[in-house]
Design a protein around this motif. Sequence first.
Motif, PDB file in Angstrom:
ATOM      1  N   ILE A 182       6.893   1.753  -7.471  1.00  0.00           N
ATOM      2  CA  ILE A 182       6.645   3.138  -7.905  1.00  0.00           C
ATOM      3  C   ILE A 182       7.572   3.433  -9.086  1.00  0.00           C
ATOM      4  CG2 ILE A 182       6.909   5.591  -7.275  1.00  0.00           C
ATOM      5  CD1 ILE A 182       5.939   4.873  -4.460  1.00  0.00           C
ATOM      6  N   PRO A 188       0.843  -1.207   0.000  1.00  0.00           N
ATOM      7  CA  PRO A 188       0.000   0.000   0.000  1.00  0.00           C
ATOM      8  C   PRO A 188       0.871   1.247   0.000  1.00  0.00           C
ATOM      9  CG  PRO A 188       0.033  -1.025   2.185  1.00  0.00           C
ATOM     10  CD  PRO A 188       0.760  -1.961   1.257  1.00  0.00           C
ATOM     11  N   LEU A 189       0.577   2.179  -0.909  1.00  0.00           N
ATOM     12  CA  LEU A 189       1.422   3.372  -1.077  1.00  0.00           C
ATOM     13  C   LEU A 189       0.553   4.618  -1.229  1.00  0.00           C
ATOM     14  CD1 LEU A 189       3.815   1.680  -3.640  1.00  0.00           C
ATOM     15  CD2 LEU A 189       4.523   2.505  -1.375  1.00  0.00           C
ATOM     16  N   VAL A 216       7.687  -7.394   4.213  1.00  0.00           N
ATOM     17  CA  VAL A 216       7.835  -6.124   3.494  1.00  0.00           C
ATOM     18  C   VAL A 216       8.992  -5.341   4.107  1.00  0.00           C
ATOM     19  CG1 VAL A 216       6.324  -4.718   4.982  1.00  0.00           C
ATOM     20  CG2 VAL A 216       6.515  -4.141   2.552  1.00  0.00           C
ATOM     21  N   GLY A 217       9.552  -4.425   3.328  1.00  0.00           N
ATOM     22  CA  GLY A 217      10.510  -3.489   3.902  1.00  0.00           C
ATOM     23  C   GLY A 217      11.897  -3.589   3.333  1.00  0.00           C
ATOM     24  N   GLU A 220      -3.504   2.066  -1.953  1.00  0.00           N
ATOM     25  CA  GLU A 220      -3.067   3.082  -1.004  1.00  0.00           C
ATOM     26  C   GLU A 220      -4.094   3.158   0.125  1.00  0.00           C
ATOM     27  OE1 GLU A 220      -4.224   5.549  -4.545  1.00  0.00           O
ATOM     28  OE2 GLU A 220      -3.792   7.118  -3.084  1.00  0.00           O
ATOM     29  N   PRO A 250      10.114   0.112  -5.142  1.00  0.00           N
ATOM     30  CA  PRO A 250      10.537  -0.348  -6.485  1.00  0.00           C
ATOM     31  C   PRO A 250       9.377  -0.424  -7.478  1.00  0.00           C
ATOM     32  CG  PRO A 250      11.579  -1.664  -4.783  1.00  0.00           C
ATOM     33  CD  PRO A 250      10.548  -0.819  -4.086  1.00  0.00           C
ATOM     34  N   PHE A 286       9.457  -0.025   6.993  1.00  0.00           N
ATOM     35  CA  PHE A 286      10.184   0.457   5.806  1.00  0.00           C
ATOM     36  C   PHE A 286      11.431  -0.383   5.535  1.00  0.00           C
ATOM     37  CE2 PHE A 286       8.334   4.302   4.016  1.00  0.00           C
ATOM     38  CZ  PHE A 286       7.317   4.544   4.916  1.00  0.00           C
ATOM     39  N   GLY A 328       7.143  -2.081  -2.365  1.00  0.00           N
ATOM     40  CA  GLY A 328       6.601  -0.729  -2.408  1.00  0.00           C
ATOM     41  C   GLY A 328       7.333   0.167  -3.387  1.00  0.00           C
ATOM     42  N   GLN A 348      -7.011  -1.021   1.199  1.00  0.00           N
ATOM     43  CA  GLN A 348      -6.497  -0.854   2.559  1.00  0.00           C
ATOM     44  C   GLN A 348      -7.380   0.158   3.303  1.00  0.00           C
ATOM     45  OE1 GLN A 348      -2.793   1.133   3.706  1.00  0.00           O
ATOM     46  NE2 GLN A 348      -2.194  -0.694   4.859  1.00  0.00           N
TER      47      GLN A 348
HETATM   48  C1  FNR Z   1       4.198   3.930   2.254  1.00  0.00           C
HETATM   49  N1  FNR Z   1       3.802   2.916   3.124  1.00  0.00           N
HETATM   50  C2  FNR Z   1       2.464   2.769   3.427  1.00  0.00           C
HETATM   51  N2  FNR Z   1       2.052   1.779   4.269  1.00  0.00           N
HETATM   52  C3  FNR Z   1       0.731   1.570   4.504  1.00  0.00           C
HETATM   53  O1  FNR Z   1       0.381   0.655   5.240  1.00  0.00           O
HETATM   54  N3  FNR Z   1      -0.203   2.349   3.887  1.00  0.00           N
HETATM   55  C4  FNR Z   1       0.117   3.371   3.068  1.00  0.00           C
HETATM   56  O2  FNR Z   1      -0.758   4.035   2.517  1.00  0.00           O
HETATM   57  C5  FNR Z   1       1.503   3.624   2.856  1.00  0.00           C
HETATM   58  N4  FNR Z   1       1.924   4.657   2.085  1.00  0.00           N
HETATM   59  C6  FNR Z   1       3.238   4.806   1.738  1.00  0.00           C
HETATM   60  C7  FNR Z   1       3.607   5.801   0.841  1.00  0.00           C
HETATM   61  C8  FNR Z   1       4.917   5.900   0.428  1.00  0.00           C
HETATM   62  C9  FNR Z   1       5.275   6.955  -0.549  1.00  0.00           C
HETATM   63  C10 FNR Z   1       5.887   5.012   0.926  1.00  0.00           C
HETATM   64  C11 FNR Z   1       7.300   5.079   0.458  1.00  0.00           C
HETATM   65  C12 FNR Z   1       5.524   4.054   1.822  1.00  0.00           C
HETATM   66  C13 FNR Z   1       4.751   1.864   3.524  1.00  0.00           C
HETATM   67  C14 FNR Z   1       4.871   0.797   2.418  1.00  0.00           C
HETATM   68  O3  FNR Z   1       3.675   0.043   2.283  1.00  0.00           O
HETATM   69  C15 FNR Z   1       6.031  -0.209   2.649  1.00  0.00           C
HETATM   70  O4  FNR Z   1       5.852  -0.828   3.896  1.00  0.00           O
HETATM   71  C16 FNR Z   1       7.389   0.476   2.597  1.00  0.00           C
HETATM   72  O5  FNR Z   1       7.488   1.325   1.479  1.00  0.00           O
HETATM   73  C17 FNR Z   1       8.533  -0.535   2.566  1.00  0.00           C
HETATM   74  O6  FNR Z   1       8.530  -1.297   1.396  1.00  0.00           O
HETATM   75  P1  FNR Z   1       9.597  -0.994   0.198  1.00  0.00           P
HETATM   76  O7  FNR Z   1       9.220   0.345  -0.369  1.00  0.00           O
HETATM   77  O8  FNR Z   1      10.944  -0.964   0.819  1.00  0.00           O
HETATM   78  O9  FNR Z   1       9.413  -2.136  -0.760  1.00  0.00           O
END
Ligand code: FNR
Length: 347
Positions: A320, A25-26, A293-294, A57, A318, A264, A316, A100
Amino acid sequence: MTTDLLAPFKLNNTIELKNRVLMAPLTRCMADDNLVPTQDMVEYYARRAETGLIISEATIIRPDGQGYPNTPGLFTSEQIQGWKKVTDAVHANGGKMFAQLWHVGRVAHPHFFDGDVLAPSAIGVEGSVPRMRELTYITPKAATTDDIKSLVADFAKAAENAMEAGFDGVEIHGANGYLIDQFLHYEANVREDEYGQTSENMSRFALEVTDTVIAAVGNERTALRLTPGAYFNMSEDSRDKAVFDYLLPELEKRDLAYLHGGIFDDSTTFESLEGKTTSEFLRAGYKGTLVGVGSYSFESAKEAINNAKFDLIAIGRPLIANPDYISKVANGEELVPYSDEMLAQLK
Ligand code: FNR
Ligand code: 8K6
């Protein structure tokens, strides 16, 4: 035998994923001013339908759940119709998608709605709303038991709305220092009623939300994201571990679609979790399907899954940077590195 992350994975009797790579979720803050998903969002998600499951998201369940500008909602018919366009496009491309469900609790800001900022206890956070630095956080109102009943009911209503919008399921956002997570950590919860003080009481809100959502859409379409180690909008307390030690076996009984750690960087260890990482701690306490994740690469995720550290991987940043992440890793092509500037545009 090694597990192929790109081979299908049966989540349960209702849902089969075409591979084990989920889109995390982003939050992108790109919904329109009525918090309705836009055509750009339709195309953004449709481009990522090669992942086994897209997790949307974070999407607010009602107006007072909002803490960031232009985050989408799932509480008006216009928002439901907007999401229907997204899920139709994802399905047309052969993908699956969960919504989500989000309420930010004490990091909500009355700039976005009329009414109180609700949280377990009247304990505020320092700082200001990201991207809107002039809005500093306020001290929330401790939710009454009637407030809690309506919050639980509104999570279930949003889950029903998600079904109407064509989602394949929902992931309850119980992570990252937002409302549900605030109940689960001592730093944010000093209640003296049946929602505070003990592990069982502090888990009550999370379990009530989970149970009403399951009643609304079924356990096979219900997932949950958790952050046992506090790291975002919250600080650690050595007593937190006991809350999750109680909660995890309770969740296991619910036979959820999956449990997802929110972090993260999954190499981060937590003193409050006796030095464990998020996925180590969740794996030790929960035997059902677990999503890691993370900061994982495809290779490091493969290794972790083959070592039984978790079952599925969420990717996440990657994703984007690379909408075609799946075909790139399948073909051994190089990935475009993520940078924060990419957040300015939906590509
Ligand atoms: C997030 N993350 C996040 N987590 C979540 O539970 N709901 C959300 O809406 C968001 N939004 C979000 C926006 C942005 C721009 C980032 C960078 C991160 C956290 C995300 O789901 C994830 O746990 C982390 O980004 C780590 O994974 P990656 O990016 O290292 O693969
Ligand atoms: C879910 C709410 C959306 C908040 C968006 C967060 C965007 C952060 C993007 C930068 C990522 C940097 C990673 C650093 C991790 C630190 C965790 C506090």
